[in-house]
Design a protein around this motif. Structure first.
Motif, PDB file in Angstrom:
ATOM      1  N   ALA A  27      -7.288 -39.889   6.444  1.00 30.30           N
ATOM      2  CA  ALA A  27      -7.489 -39.435   7.722  1.00 30.30           C
ATOM      3  C   ALA A  27      -7.665 -40.476   8.795  1.00 30.30           C
ATOM      4  O   ALA A  27      -7.619 -40.182  10.125  1.00 30.30           O
ATOM      5  CB  ALA A  27      -8.837 -38.758   7.817  1.00 30.30           C
ATOM      6  N   THR A  28      -7.760 -41.741   8.437  1.00 33.83           N
ATOM      7  CA  THR A  28      -7.889 -42.829   9.381  1.00 33.83           C
ATOM      8  C   THR A  28      -6.476 -43.674   9.544  1.00 33.83           C
ATOM      9  O   THR A  28      -6.301 -44.788  10.016  1.00 33.83           O
ATOM     10  CB  THR A  28      -8.958 -43.948   8.891  1.00 33.83           C
TER      11      THR A  28
ATOM     12  N   ALA B 271     -13.022 -35.385   6.216  1.00 36.19           N
ATOM     13  CA  ALA B 271     -12.031 -36.614   6.431  1.00 36.19           C
ATOM     14  C   ALA B 271     -12.105 -37.487   5.234  1.00 36.19           C
ATOM     15  O   ALA B 271     -13.196 -38.049   5.209  1.00 36.19           O
ATOM     16  CB  ALA B 271     -11.822 -36.967   7.800  1.00 36.19           C
ATOM     17  N   GLN B 272     -11.256 -37.704   4.180  1.00 33.36           N
ATOM     18  CA  GLN B 272     -11.120 -38.802   3.454  1.00 33.36           C
ATOM     19  C   GLN B 272     -10.623 -40.014   3.937  1.00 33.36           C
ATOM     20  O   GLN B 272      -9.495 -40.159   4.446  1.00 33.36           O
ATOM     21  CB  GLN B 272     -10.533 -38.219   2.323  1.00 33.36           C
ATOM     22  N   TYR B 273     -11.222 -41.216   3.726  1.00 33.67           N
ATOM     23  CA  TYR B 273     -11.036 -42.541   4.149  1.00 33.67           C
ATOM     24  C   TYR B 273     -11.225 -43.559   2.847  1.00 33.67           C
ATOM     25  O   TYR B 273     -11.973 -43.327   2.066  1.00 33.67           O
ATOM     26  CB  TYR B 273     -11.657 -42.967   5.451  1.00 33.67           C
ATOM     27  N   VAL B 274     -10.581 -44.636   2.908  1.00 31.71           N
ATOM     28  CA  VAL B 274     -11.079 -45.666   1.990  1.00 31.71           C
ATOM     29  C   VAL B 274     -11.866 -46.904   2.625  1.00 31.71           C
ATOM     30  O   VAL B 274     -12.640 -47.368   1.820  1.00 31.71           O
ATOM     31  CB  VAL B 274      -9.549 -46.384   1.568  1.00 31.71           C
ATOM     32  N   ARG B 275     -11.263 -47.205   3.824  1.00 35.47           N
ATOM     33  CA  ARG B 275     -12.057 -48.586   4.258  1.00 35.47           C
ATOM     34  C   ARG B 275     -13.133 -48.285   5.183  1.00 35.47           C
ATOM     35  O   ARG B 275     -14.413 -48.719   5.304  1.00 35.47           O
ATOM     36  CB  ARG B 275     -10.876 -49.655   4.824  1.00 35.47           C
TER      37      ARG B 275
ATOM     38  N   TRP C  61     -13.241 -42.272  -0.183  1.00 35.01           N
ATOM     39  CA  TRP C  61     -12.539 -41.862  -1.600  1.00 35.01           C
ATOM     40  C   TRP C  61     -11.446 -42.751  -1.623  1.00 35.01           C
ATOM     41  O   TRP C  61     -10.494 -42.775  -0.906  1.00 35.01           O
ATOM     42  CB  TRP C  61     -12.290 -40.467  -1.693  1.00 35.01           C
ATOM     43  N   ASP C  62     -11.376 -43.722  -2.782  1.00 43.19           N
ATOM     44  CA  ASP C  62     -10.013 -44.386  -3.166  1.00 43.19           C
ATOM     45  C   ASP C  62      -9.468 -43.710  -4.273  1.00 43.19           C
ATOM     46  O   ASP C  62     -10.070 -43.608  -5.475  1.00 43.19           O
ATOM     47  CB  ASP C  62     -10.828 -45.845  -3.480  1.00 43.19           C
TER      48      ASP C  62
ATOM     49  N   HIS D 228      -2.847 -33.036   3.188  1.00 41.11           N
ATOM     50  CA  HIS D 228      -2.940 -34.296   2.328  1.00 41.11           C
ATOM     51  C   HIS D 228      -1.862 -35.233   2.975  1.00 41.11           C
ATOM     52  O   HIS D 228      -0.568 -35.269   2.885  1.00 41.11           O
ATOM     53  CB  HIS D 228      -2.234 -33.804   1.112  1.00 41.11           C
ATOM     54  N   LEU D 229      -2.414 -36.139   3.732  1.00 40.98           N
ATOM     55  CA  LEU D 229      -1.489 -37.138   4.346  1.00 40.98           C
ATOM     56  C   LEU D 229      -1.737 -38.677   3.621  1.00 40.98           C
ATOM     57  O   LEU D 229      -1.066 -39.383   3.886  1.00 40.98           O
ATOM     58  CB  LEU D 229      -2.149 -37.628   5.893  1.00 40.98           C
ATOM     59  N   GLY D 230      -2.731 -38.646   2.637  1.00 41.72           N
ATOM     60  CA  GLY D 230      -2.924 -40.161   2.262  1.00 41.72           C
ATOM     61  C   GLY D 230      -1.796 -40.457   1.300  1.00 41.72           C
ATOM     62  O   GLY D 230      -1.216 -39.700   0.543  1.00 41.72           O
TER      63      GLY D 230
END
Length: 318
Positions: free
Chosen positions: A11-12, A32-36, A49-50, A69-71
């Motif tokens: 999402a970012t 929205a899922q993000y990593v950092r 979520w990584d 699903h963009l990740g």
């Protein structure tokens, strides 16, 4: 009545930053899922979520009617199988268990590689991931690995055949305003080599609008299982020579003055033959005519378009 909830992965990222507001404007709630680092919109349910750490997506998909699903891993081939292929398959399985109705997967036009025909639509054959990718596509090693992973992911989703509506989105080069201007600062030699090529740009907000449109359309249709692909592109993207002409006319900036020499497509054919050591007529991204007829047939039109977006970028950033 509560608005339907969508999960957006990645999402970012470059696309996610535009997709989130487009979905919100279309009336969806967003997880929205993000990593950092989470975004700043307090109206969004942010979840760290990584994919390299866990593929147990149950908590992420719970209560969602659709998944965007963009990740993806786009730079490091070491993680592409895990993040792009395995994670997408696991996400689709979790979505099936949760009763999700719609799964939109951001694939890429790279799944076509360098085809034998310049005209490309959704029926154009994909790369064969069981053969040498470099024999089917001229690109840097990381791009070849990325193309292979995207093709394998589409195949994995087809094999799973989840009981929901699945769509593959195949964008061309999603461009922010600054990306539209990048050719201005190229070396003279690079300009000579690229003038004839199609930019394959699609303005980032236009790509986001297409995703929001397809998602809204998909969820409005009767429940059922299907898989369909859509090219997300701008048929009026133009060639680099067009951007230089417009840029110079609008600004007078000498950096937009195109060199008088322009190499024809045969130069790319020779380069590709030397690289692959095969005498085969294949068309690279810059010579493809990518069709968005299937997308247009759903009633979608690009809100801005590359020509207008380029002129806006010139006014603001040039």
């Amino acid at each position: 009545m509560t608005s339907p909830l969508l999960l957006v992965t990645g999402a970012t990222g470059a696309a996610g930053r535009h997709v989130l507001p487009a979905l919100r404007a279309a009336g969806f709630r967003v997880r929205a899922q993000y990593v950092r680092k989470a975004g700043n919109d307090s109206g969004i349910d942010w979840r760290r979520w990584d994919f390299r750490e866990s593929l147990d997506f149950g908590p992420l998909v719970d209560d969602c009617v659709g998944i965007i699903h963009l990740g993806a891993e786009i730079a490091n081939p070491e993680f592409m199988d895990r993040v792009n292929v395995q994670a997408t398959a696991a996400l689709a399985k979790a979505a099936t268990a949760a009763g999700v109705r719609y799964f939109g997967y951001a694939s890429s036009v790279v799944v076509y590689g360098a085809p034998h025909e310049a005209d490309v639509d959704e029926s154009t054959p994909r790369l064969d991931p069981r053969r040498s990718i470099s024999a089917q596509y001229y690109a840097e090693p990381a791009v070849l690995a990325y193309a292979r992973s995207k093709t394998l992911t589409e195949e994995a989703l087809e094999e799973l055949a989840p009981p929901m509506r699945v769509e593959f989105w195949r964008p061309t080069v999603v461009a922010e305003p600054e990306r539209l201007l990048e050719a201005r600062d190229w070396s003279t030699m690079r300009k000579v080599l690229c003038l004839y090529r199609r930019t394959q740009y699609i303005f980032a907000p236009d790509a986001a609008a297409a995703i929001a449109h397809l998602t809204t359309r998909g969820l409005a249709r009767p429940p059922g299982a299907s898989i369909e692909a859509f090219n997300i592109c701008d048929e009026a993207c133009g060639r680099y020579r067009d951007l230089f002409r417009i840029g110079f006319a609008c600004t007078g900036d000498r950096r937009f003055h195109a060199p008088p020499l322009e190499l024809p497509y045969i130069a790319d054919l020779i380069r590709n033959t030397r690289h692959s050591r095969r005498l085969a007529l294949r068309h690279g991204l810059g010579s493809l005519n990518v069709s968005n007829a299937r997308l247009r047939a759903t009633g979608f039109t690009l809100p801005t378009g590359v020509p207008a977006a380029f002129k806006r970028a010139l006014a603001v950033h040039a």
